[in-house]
Design a protein around this motif. Structure first.
Motif, PDB file in Angstrom:
ATOM      1  N   ALA A 119       0.833  -1.205   0.000  1.00  0.00           N
ATOM      2  CA  ALA A 119       0.000   0.000   0.000  1.00  0.00           C
ATOM      3  C   ALA A 119       0.870   1.258   0.000  1.00  0.00           C
ATOM      4  CB  ALA A 119      -0.931  -0.009   1.212  1.00  0.00           C
ATOM      5  N   GLU A 156      -4.628   0.121   2.290  1.00  0.00           N
ATOM      6  CA  GLU A 156      -4.349  -1.271   2.609  1.00  0.00           C
ATOM      7  C   GLU A 156      -5.535  -2.162   2.253  1.00  0.00           C
ATOM      8  OE1 GLU A 156      -2.638  -3.879   6.404  1.00  0.00           O
ATOM      9  OE2 GLU A 156      -2.751  -1.674   6.510  1.00  0.00           O
ATOM     10  N   VAL A 183      -5.467  -2.849  -1.459  1.00  0.00           N
ATOM     11  CA  VAL A 183      -4.442  -3.851  -1.763  1.00  0.00           C
ATOM     12  C   VAL A 183      -4.952  -5.246  -1.420  1.00  0.00           C
ATOM     13  CG1 VAL A 183      -2.161  -4.719  -1.130  1.00  0.00           C
ATOM     14  CG2 VAL A 183      -2.496  -2.275  -1.490  1.00  0.00           C
TER      15      VAL A 183
END
Length: 213
Positions: free
Chosen positions: A172, A179, A182
């Protein structure tokens, strides 16, 4: 966050060595030990570790069998396999069983500590001594022959970063994505390539890298 470790090896002296090497590491807590696959499965339910350091060769049932059974019950636990032998077939089996790391027992305490921290953060570790030959075996075992052609440009980029052992958080930061985004990309990559776990994606990414040379 404290990382709760469990040590699984049929040799008490090995467990003692691991305990001595890891007990003083900040944020590590050794919560249990086991000498067999059965003991490991029972003890895991009792002590709820985050990470299990598991010997590949255990009496009666292998560490790979124990890994598979533990992860079938608790997919959030991460398993790092330990071995004294450069056994390529064992590495392939460990990856397919869902292990997040595979290291030789002669690894230094510093390197083992780093491996545990990397795996705890969501990364994957494959011992470089075995990587090339293992990748060939893993590819031969995969009849579906997955292809990167099914991935988008962004997914291919993230797959490459997975192959470097980066965690979702690190990816990320590198890609300037959240995050959670991702995490969604990783799930999509696993689905498209037909992989069951991140370890398989890591091995595949490394194989693609070697093909470029």
């Amino acid at each position: 966050m404290t990382i709760r470790l469990m040590l699984v090896d049929d040799h008490e002296i090995v467990r003692m060595g691991l305990r001595a090497a890891l007990s003083d590491v900040q944020d590590f807590e050794i919560v249990g030990e086991a000498g067999t696959a059965e003991e490991c499965i029972v003890k895991t339910r009792e002590v709820q570790p985050n990470i299990i350091l598991m010997d590949v060769r255990l009496p009666k049932r292998s560490g790979i069998e124990a890994c598979r059974e533990v992860l079938a019950e608790r997919s959030d636990i991460k398993v790092i396999m330990l071995t004294s032998y450069a056994d390529e077939d064992a590495v392939v089996a460990a990856i397919l069983a869902g292990a997040q790391g595979f290291v030789m027992k002669e690894v230094s305490s510093e390197a083992l500590t780093k491996t545990i921290m990397t795996v705890s953060a969501g990364g994957t570790i494959l011992d470089s001594v075995l990587t090339r030959s293992v990748l060939a075996k893993l590819q031969n075992n995969d009849s579906s022959k997955p292809s990167k052609e099914h991935l988008t440009e962004r997914e291919s980029e993230i797959l490459s970063l997975i192959g470097q052992g980066l965690t979702n958080k690190e990816i990320a930061q590198r890609t300037y994505l959240s995050e959670n985004t991702v995490r969604n990309y990783v799930s999509s990559i696993l689905h498209k390539l037909g992989f069951k776990n991140r370890s398989q994606a890591t091995a595949y990414a490394l194989e693609q890298k070697y093909k470029e040379y």
